[in-house]
Design a protein around this motif. Structure first.
Motif, PDB file in Angstrom:
ATOM      1  N   SER A 273      -4.146  -5.734   0.612  1.00 19.77           N
ATOM      2  CA  SER A 273      -4.439  -6.039  -0.786  1.00 19.77           C
ATOM      3  C   SER A 273      -4.106  -4.901  -1.732  1.00 19.77           C
ATOM      4  N   SER A 274      -3.789  -3.723  -1.203  1.00 23.42           N
ATOM      5  CA  SER A 274      -3.363  -2.593  -2.019  1.00 23.42           C
ATOM      6  C   SER A 274      -1.844  -2.532  -2.008  1.00 23.42           C
ATOM      7  N   VAL A 275      -1.231  -2.546  -3.188  1.00 26.66           N
ATOM      8  CA  VAL A 275       0.236  -2.508  -3.231  1.00 26.66           C
ATOM      9  C   VAL A 275       0.754  -1.287  -2.481  1.00 26.66           C
ATOM     10  N   GLN A 276       0.186  -0.128  -2.766  1.00 22.75           N
ATOM     11  CA  GLN A 276       0.706   1.107  -2.185  1.00 22.75           C
ATOM     12  C   GLN A 276       0.462   1.195  -0.685  1.00 22.75           C
ATOM     13  N   GLY A 277      -0.636   0.646  -0.199  1.00 24.00           N
ATOM     14  CA  GLY A 277      -0.969   0.766   1.217  1.00 24.00           C
ATOM     15  C   GLY A 277      -0.719  -0.470   2.045  1.00 24.00           C
ATOM     16  N   SER A 278      -0.140  -1.510   1.462  1.00 23.04           N
ATOM     17  CA  SER A 278      -0.054  -2.805   2.145  1.00 23.04           C
ATOM     18  C   SER A 278       0.807  -2.780   3.398  1.00 23.04           C
ATOM     19  N   ALA A 279       1.805  -1.906   3.463  1.00 12.54           N
ATOM     20  CA  ALA A 279       2.696  -1.888   4.627  1.00 12.54           C
ATOM     21  C   ALA A 279       2.008  -1.350   5.883  1.00 12.54           C
ATOM     22  N   ASN A 280       0.780  -0.832   5.771  1.00 15.00           N
ATOM     23  CA  ASN A 280       0.026  -0.421   6.966  1.00 15.00           C
ATOM     24  C   ASN A 280      -0.229  -1.593   7.901  1.00 15.00           C
ATOM     25  N   ASP A 281      -0.340  -2.789   7.336  1.00 12.69           N
ATOM     26  CA  ASP A 281      -0.644  -3.977   8.139  1.00 12.69           C
ATOM     27  C   ASP A 281       0.668  -4.607   8.614  1.00 12.69           C
ATOM     28  N   PRO A 282       0.855  -4.793   9.926  1.00  9.35           N
ATOM     29  CA  PRO A 282       2.112  -5.377  10.407  1.00  9.35           C
ATOM     30  C   PRO A 282       2.359  -6.792   9.913  1.00  9.35           C
ATOM     31  N   ILE A 283       1.311  -7.478   9.421  1.00  6.15           N
ATOM     32  CA  ILE A 283       1.519  -8.795   8.828  1.00  6.15           C
ATOM     33  C   ILE A 283       2.446  -8.689   7.620  1.00  6.15           C
ATOM     34  N   PHE A 284       2.472  -7.519   6.997  1.00  6.32           N
ATOM     35  CA  PHE A 284       3.375  -7.260   5.872  1.00  6.32           C
ATOM     36  C   PHE A 284       4.809  -7.652   6.218  1.00  6.32           C
ATOM     37  N   LEU A 285       5.261  -7.303   7.423  1.00  7.42           N
ATOM     38  CA  LEU A 285       6.640  -7.578   7.826  1.00  7.42           C
ATOM     39  C   LEU A 285       6.893  -9.072   7.961  1.00  7.42           C
ATOM     40  N   LEU A 286       5.970  -9.796   8.596  1.00 10.37           N
ATOM     41  CA  LEU A 286       6.122 -11.230   8.781  1.00 10.37           C
ATOM     42  C   LEU A 286       6.081 -11.944   7.432  1.00 10.37           C
ATOM     43  N   HIS A 287       5.220 -11.473   6.556  1.00 16.05           N
ATOM     44  CA  HIS A 287       5.083 -12.055   5.221  1.00 16.05           C
ATOM     45  C   HIS A 287       6.370 -11.862   4.419  1.00 16.05           C
ATOM     46  N   HIS A 288       6.866 -10.628   4.373  1.00 16.89           N
ATOM     47  CA  HIS A 288       8.048 -10.365   3.552  1.00 16.89           C
ATOM     48  C   HIS A 288       9.315 -10.958   4.151  1.00 16.89           C
TER      49      HIS A 288
END
Length: 521
Positions: free
Chosen positions: A366-381
């Motif tokens: 939920s934090s723009v700057q820290g969102s890539a910490n979660d590997p779901i970020f990759l699947l989402h993007h």
């Protein structure tokens, strides 16, 4: 499977770890000379110039005006990237790329980068069981392995005393990308604690949002392939349309009972950095956090729907007006989540589409700057990128649709993407994935999509068919033995059979009559 896990552990142990800044340029000499032109190991010449791979060239930055959203000049290290740090870098020729022209461009491979190979990004739920294990293993390997090629900046150029005192840190392959996303979206430090400008982001809220993240995913795939030696690896996507929950939050994939529960995050405390007027120093800041669905319902009502994606795809203009969060009838702004996905009007009071999923995860995402910490970020993007690709194919825009000038700072067509080294321009990734060496399974034709959906079942069948064949043979042998024994004991006289008897199964239990064959998709 035990052998594959052993192989991954073996690679992890022997991965090189020598000392998004190329490690070879993160030193006093390079910073003071403002030159990042490392030698290619193949011939020992800068950028492989002796072999025709590239040459060391002056960096040319565009002069087109930016939009009015950022009213400063000469205060932030990201302005006119990368001139604050380097004014000479490698310019690669032909199909070569990389900070020293070592690598092949996306889609190419071979000793001279002349061979072409397209890869396929698949729906994460269409991966086989083994592919899911490999995905999680590779993610964890990247998190645990120090990057051999890159380090990250922990101080501004001013804090480095104009390069005299380099301030860089080692991080893992995975955390290089966490830092990339943090650094591009951080607030501008104007000098001193609390003195920041928050209305700036070199990869969000404006036209570069989709091209920047497209390159991000390509580079992430590229680094995983180099780390593991698996040249077939691709990032899967999560098609979140109409989802009611976090479908990928299972123990087999991204769930809390998997290896991700032990991960530590970094660069996730944006407000704290701003109050102190400093950059993230990449120290660990606690465990990865998620609480999907328990978010602010006034900000996000639900996950995006199929109808909302279809509406966004119908918009013919890539970006409009001021090309920021207020843009109306803008495909980019609607997909990013600041345009209403039913009307196309910008500055929506609720967040939608891409942004909605970030808020829905209610944690590190939920934090723009820290969102890539979660590997779901990759699947989402990856899924957001597939929507971008579908729009490109449907509308076939000219390169002129991407704004040459007056976009928010960092987003004009010829602006070098922050903080990538080697350099890439925004417009370079306003092109089809077919030109970049990859495809999405949901964009294949109908027959190919059916084959893709069936693929994990066929893979599982290939894994078990030797056992099925063995069981069938043993069953046949047993049946023949029983018949032979029966015939030897009591010969059958055909003339004595006067009527057919029904086949009766004795001792039928609920357990044997209600077997449940389940396949995880």
């Amino acid at each position: 499977m035990m052998w594959s896990l052993f192989f991954i552990s073996f690679i992890s142990f022997f991965t090189l770890s020598h000392q998004q800044f190329p490690r070879l340029c993160a030193n006093r000499e390079s910073l003071l000379s403002k030159e990042c032109c490392p030698a290619w190991e193949g011939d020992g010449s800068p950028c492989g110039v002796s072999s025709g791979r590239g040459s060391c060239q002056d960096v040319v930055v565009p002069e087109e005006p930016d939009g009015p959203q950022y009213p400063f000049s000469g205060l932030d290290d990201r302005e006119k990237w990368p001139l604050v740090f380097y004014n000479r870098t490698c310019q690669c020729e032909g199909n070569f790329m990389g900070y020293n022209c070592l690598d092949c461009k996306f889609g190419y491979y071979g000793e001279n980068c002349t061979q072409w190979r397209a890869s396929l990004r698949r729906n994460v739920f269409h991966l086989s069981h083994d592919e899911k294990i490999k995905l999680v293993s590779y993610l964890n390997l990247a998190k645990q392995t120090v990057s051999r090629d890159y380090v990250v900046a922990t101080g501004t150029y001013q804090e480095m005393e104009n390069g005299s005192i380099p301030m860089f840190s080692d991080v893992s392959v995975y955390d290089v990308f966490v830092w990339l996303h943090y650094y591009v979206s951080r607030e501008a430090l104007l000098g001193g604690p609390g003195n920041v400008w928050s209305n700036v982001d070199f990869a969000h809220w404006a036209p570069a949002f989709l091209p920047w993240h497209r390159l991000y995913l390509l580079l992430w795939e590229h680094e995983i392939r180099k780390l593991t030696g698996d040249m077939t690896f691709t990032i899967p996507y999560w098609d979140w349309r109409d989802a009611q929950t976090c479908d990928v939050c299972t123990d087999e994939l991204m769930g809390g009972s998997s290896v991700f529960s032990s991960w530590q995050v970094l660069c996730s405390k944006a407000e704290e950095y701003s109050l102190q007027g400093v950059l993230c120093d990449v120290t660990e800041e606690g465990p990865l956090r998620r609480n999907p669905g328990n978010h602010n319902r006034n900000l996000v009502q639900r996950l995006p729907t199929s109808a909302e994606v279809a509406f966004a795809l119908s918009l013919s203009n890539y970006d409009t007006g001021p090309m920021d969060r207020s843009a109306n009838m803008s495909f980019r702004n609607t997909v990013e989540g600041f345009g209403d996905p039913q009307t196309g009007i910008g500055n929506s009071p609720r967040l939608n589409m891409h942004a909605a999923l970030h808020v829905f995860m209610n944690g590190s995402m939920s934090s723009v700057q820290g969102s890539a910490n979660d590997p779901i970020f990759l699947l989402h993007h990856a899924y957001v990128d597939s929507i971008f690709e579908e729009w490109l194919r449907r509308h076939n825009p000219s390169s002129a649709q991407y704004p040459e000038s007056n976009a928010p700072i960092g987003h004009n067509a010829r602006y070098h993407m922050v903080p990538y080294l080697p350099l890439r321009r925004n417009r370079d990734f306003f092109i089809s994935t077919k030109e970049l060496g990859y495809e999405y399974s949901n964009l294949l034709n109908s027959n190919q999509r059916i084959a893709e959906a069936m693929r994990p079942y066929l893979d599982e069948l290939r894994n078990v068919w030797p056992w099925l064949l063995f069981a069938g043979l043993m069953g046949g042998i047993l049946a023949v033995s029983l018949v032979a024994a029966f015939l030897k004991k009591k010969p059958i006289i055909l003339d004595s059979i006067t009527e057919k008897q029904p086949l009766i199964l004795g001792n039928v239990t609920e357990e044997t009559s209600a077997r449940n064959y389940q396949t995880t998709i």
